[in-house]
Design a protein around this motif. Structure first.
Motif, short mmCIF file in Angstrom:
data_model
loop_
_atom_site.label_atom_id
_atom_site.label_comp_id
_atom_site.label_asym_id
_atom_site.label_seq_id
_atom_site.Cartn_x
_atom_site.Cartn_y
_atom_site.Cartn_z
N GLY A 79 0.84 -1.21 0.00
CA GLY A 79 0.00 0.00 0.00
C GLY A 79 0.87 1.24 0.00
O GLY A 79 2.08 1.17 0.24
N ASP A 80 0.25 2.37 -0.27
CA ASP A 80 1.00 3.64 -0.30
C ASP A 80 1.53 3.98 1.09
O ASP A 80 2.71 4.35 1.25
CB ASP A 80 0.15 4.78 -0.86
N GLY A 81 0.70 3.80 2.12
CA GLY A 81 1.14 4.12 3.47
C GLY A 81 2.29 3.23 3.90
O GLY A 81 3.26 3.68 4.53
N SER A 82 2.20 1.96 3.54
CA SER A 82 3.23 1.00 3.90
C SER A 82 4.56 1.33 3.22
O SER A 82 5.62 1.30 3.85
CB SER A 82 2.76 -0.41 3.51
N ILE B 111 1.73 -1.61 -5.80
CA ILE B 111 1.37 -0.67 -4.73
C ILE B 111 -0.06 -0.20 -4.98
O ILE B 111 -0.34 0.50 -5.96
CB ILE B 111 2.32 0.54 -4.69
N ILE B 112 -0.99 -0.63 -4.11
CA ILE B 112 -2.37 -0.14 -4.22
C ILE B 112 -2.42 1.19 -3.48
O ILE B 112 -2.38 1.24 -2.25
CB ILE B 112 -3.37 -1.17 -3.65
N ASP B 113 -2.45 2.25 -4.28
CA ASP B 113 -2.27 3.62 -3.75
C ASP B 113 -3.64 4.31 -3.67
O ASP B 113 -4.11 4.88 -4.64
CB ASP B 113 -1.31 4.38 -4.67
N ASN B 114 -4.23 4.22 -2.48
CA ASN B 114 -5.52 4.87 -2.28
C ASN B 114 -5.37 6.20 -1.54
O ASN B 114 -6.34 6.77 -1.06
CB ASN B 114 -6.49 3.94 -1.54
N GLY B 115 -4.12 6.65 -1.42
CA GLY B 115 -3.88 7.96 -0.82
C GLY B 115 -4.27 8.03 0.64
O GLY B 115 -4.45 9.12 1.19
N SER B 116 -4.34 6.86 1.29
CA SER B 116 -4.73 6.89 2.70
C SER B 116 -4.20 5.69 3.46
O SER B 116 -3.86 4.66 2.87
CB SER B 116 -6.25 6.96 2.84
N TYR B 117 -4.12 5.85 4.77
CA TYR B 117 -3.83 4.73 5.67
C TYR B 117 -5.16 4.03 5.92
O TYR B 117 -5.88 4.36 6.87
CB TYR B 117 -3.22 5.24 6.97
N GLY B 118 -5.49 3.07 5.04
CA GLY B 118 -6.83 2.48 5.05
C GLY B 118 -7.17 1.73 6.32
O GLY B 118 -8.28 1.86 6.85
N SER B 119 -6.21 0.95 6.84
CA SER B 119 -6.51 0.07 7.97
C SER B 119 -6.72 0.82 9.27
O SER B 119 -7.25 0.27 10.23
CB SER B 119 -5.38 -0.95 8.16
MG LIG Z 1 -3.29 3.17 1.49
#
Ligand SMILES: [Mg+2]
Lengths: 167, 187
Positions: B69-72, B95-103
């Motif tokens: 992920g992006d945050g990771s 990298i699944i980049d959703n622009g956020s710390y999803g978890s």
């Molecule tokens: Mg993310």
């Protein structure tokens, strides 16, 4: 004893089947790191931070590799979560060859601060810890490497300034 | 598309590949969609998905897809120079980049602001970097698998999670099951 300690350590690692080594440098470990880089039975992947290096080692182990990480004791402050939630939680064997800075003979005062925390943190985490102080202590390395694979734990081999001075 | 829809779209492509999956929602969502012995789920250590994937790719022959992920990646930015300089042509970093710390509640990351992870990867020396829209991810992944070269794919998608249970499988079982699968495929 006339043997070269760095050569002895790398020979013992190869004899134990270690074939994947990640390193974050330390002056005391420069000779070992140099030999790891030159050894064609070891893939050397320098890492930028020690927790990253432990991730590389976890992946290598799952791919059938026998990894080892070489780092300074300051890294114990960086890797507590990774040691706990990755290496110990999944039961990956990981020998850690650690330069133990901040012991008697240390020229840099700041290193003493982390030296004082090193053994207490390792003890708190139930990490088998071995302290190489005299040159002859290196003779324990093959057994420690075998022990690490047997118990599938991270193990710490702390090598202090006296050990390296004798080399 | 949100992450779960991206994962759904790539399941047919990744179901037979070795997958290292990022901690938290990504692992939980993949586990719910398509649990496989060829999946390794991270239960702890934010940031190390790409490092585990690279170490695995360098130590055996089969293809490895790290779903990060992006945050990771931002947490472990030092991974990109290491990847660039230790090329494994059996390695794909998605990298699944959703622009956020999803978890952790969809707090925004810098990747959703001024920072381009694709540009960072290129600046770090990664040779094959692709940025795509969420709906093109499966196609880009197929292309990367066929190309036999180390590829970084940055998939830009929407922020959001679906409700799935946490993974209760024992970590040693996750690891053992995965290692047996790796061994079998390399035999
Ligand atoms: Mg993310």
């Amino acid at each position: 004893m006339t043997f070269n300690i760095s050569e002895r350590i790398v020979d013992d690692m190869v004899a134990a089947g270690i074939n994947f080594v990640t390193t974050v440098p330390c002056k005391q470990l420069a000779g070992v790191i140099d030999l790891v880089e030159k050894n064609d039975q070891i893939r050397h992947v320098p890492s930028n931070k020690e927790d990253e290096g432990m991730g590389l080692c976890a992946g290598s182990y799952m791919g059938g590799g026998k990894p080892c990480i070489i780092m300074q004791n300051t890294a114990i402050g960086v890797t507590v979560n990774t040691l706990s939630a990755l290496i110990q939680f999944y039961q990956f064997p990981l020998p850690m060859l650690i330069s133990y800075r901040g012991e008697v003979g240390e020229p840099v005062a700041c290193q003493v601060e982390m030296a004082l925390h090193t053994k207490p943190i390792l003890q708190q985490m139930n990490i088998p810890t071995f302290h190489f102080h005299k040159k002859s202590d290196v003779e324990e390395l093959p057994a420690i490497l075998a022990y690490t694979q047997m118990c599938k734990k991270p193990t710490a081999i702390l090598t202090d300034a006296s050990f390296w001075r004798a080399a | 598309m949100i992450r779960n829809e991206v994962l759904k779209s790539i399941v047919p492509v990744i179901t037979d590949e070795l997958v290292i999956c990022n901690i938290g929602s990504p692992s939980q969502e993949l586990f719910s969609l398509d649990d496989q012995p060829s999946n390794f789920y991270m239960l702890g250590t934010m940031g190390l998905c790409s490092s585990i994937g690279l170490g695995l790719a360098l130590s055996q022959r089969e293809k490895v897809i790290a779903i990060d992920g992006d945050g990771s990646v931002l947490t472990n930015l030092g991974t990109l120079p290491t990847i660039a300089n230790n090329v494994a042509d059996n390695f794909i970093l998605l990298i699944i980049d959703n622009g956020s710390y999803g978890s952790t509640g969809d707090q925004p990351t810098y990747a959703g602001m001024k920072t381009s992870l694709a540009a960072v990867a290129e600046a770090c020396g990664c040779d094959h970097v692709v940025e795509c829209q969420a709906e093109d991810t499966a196609e880009e992944l197929k292309k990367a698998l066929a190309a036999d070269q180390m590829t970084i794919i940055v998939c830009k998608c929407q922020s959001g999670n679906v409700k799935v249970p946490v993974i209760t499988m024992n970590p040693v079982v996750i690891g053992d099951r995965f290692m047996k699968e790796v061994q079998k495929r390399n035999a």
